[in-house]
Scaffold this motif. Structure first.
Motif, short mmCIF file in Angstrom:
data_model
loop_
_atom_site.label_atom_id
_atom_site.label_comp_id
_atom_site.label_asym_id
_atom_site.label_seq_id
_atom_site.Cartn_x
_atom_site.Cartn_y
_atom_site.Cartn_z
N GLU A 1 67.79 -5.01 67.29
CA GLU A 1 67.65 -4.77 66.59
C GLU A 1 67.43 -2.52 66.66
N VAL B 1 70.30 -1.37 64.01
CA VAL B 1 69.92 0.07 63.21
C VAL B 1 70.71 1.24 63.44
N ARG C 1 64.45 8.22 56.23
CA ARG C 1 64.39 6.62 56.92
C ARG C 1 64.66 7.07 58.59
N GLN C 2 65.65 7.62 59.25
CA GLN C 2 65.73 7.82 60.01
C GLN C 2 64.68 7.91 60.94
N TRP D 1 61.46 4.84 61.04
CA TRP D 1 62.40 3.98 61.94
C TRP D 1 62.57 4.33 63.40
N THR D 2 62.47 5.63 64.30
CA THR D 2 62.27 5.62 65.10
C THR D 2 60.57 5.79 65.15
N THR E 1 58.45 3.92 63.81
CA THR E 1 57.78 2.48 64.25
C THR E 1 58.04 2.07 64.68
#
Length: 164
Positions: free
Chosen positions: A34, A38, A144-145, A148-149, A151
């Motif tokens: 992932e 990603v 969004r970046q 993601w980090t 999360t």
């Protein structure tokens, strides 16, 4: 150089830096599928952002297409740190390295997010539709970046930190 030119230059540099960091993290953590996939996709976003910023910056007399400036902010010490990290006894555990990398990516994206917000506020005040469109298109991806980090840090921190 005026404030908007400085902001565009800083944002371009930040997107290029984030692109390089994302690509390096993707490469360093190939076993974490992932993370690898990603981070590779998110690096493409930053590359696209930097290209669009460079295009917009020409209207302000800036040529941001060169590579020397982008590499200058790395500095020789970063290469020394990377080599030293590979020496026996100096290599952090893979999990801790992943956490460090995710933290660094998050902070880089957060810095870019602030510049996108500044650019959008300027564009609204100055009625610069091209810059407003640019910020409106790119800033959500930067957010969004960051998500993601954040999360990933939430997911892997308990496992990694309790395993110490």
């Amino acid at each position: 150089m005026n404030g908007i030119a400085l902001t565009l230059r800083a944002l371009h540099r930040g997107e290029r830096r984030l692109e390089r960091e994302l690509a390096a993290v993707a490469d360093r953590h190939r076993a974490e599928h992932e993370v690898h996939h990603v981070a590779t996709d998110l690096a493409r976003w930053s590359d696209e952002h930097a290209g669009r910023i460079a295009d917009a910056a020409r209207a302000y007399g800036l040529d941001l297409r060169g590579g020397a400036e982008e590499e200058a902010d790395e500095g020789p010490l970063s290469r020394v740190r990377e080599k030293a990290a590979g020496w026996p006894g100096h290599r952090p555990e893979p999990g801790l390295l992943l956490l460090r990398d995710l933290r660094s990516l998050h902070l880089a994206a957060a810095g870019n997010s602030l510049y996108w917000e500044m650019l959008a506020q300027y564009a609204q005040a100055a009625k610069e539709d091209r810059l407003l469109t640019l910020a409106s298109d790119c800033h959500p991806r930067t957010l969004r970046q960051m998500r993601w980090t954040n999360t990933m840090i939430k997911v892997v921190s308990p496992q990694i930190l309790t395993g110490l």
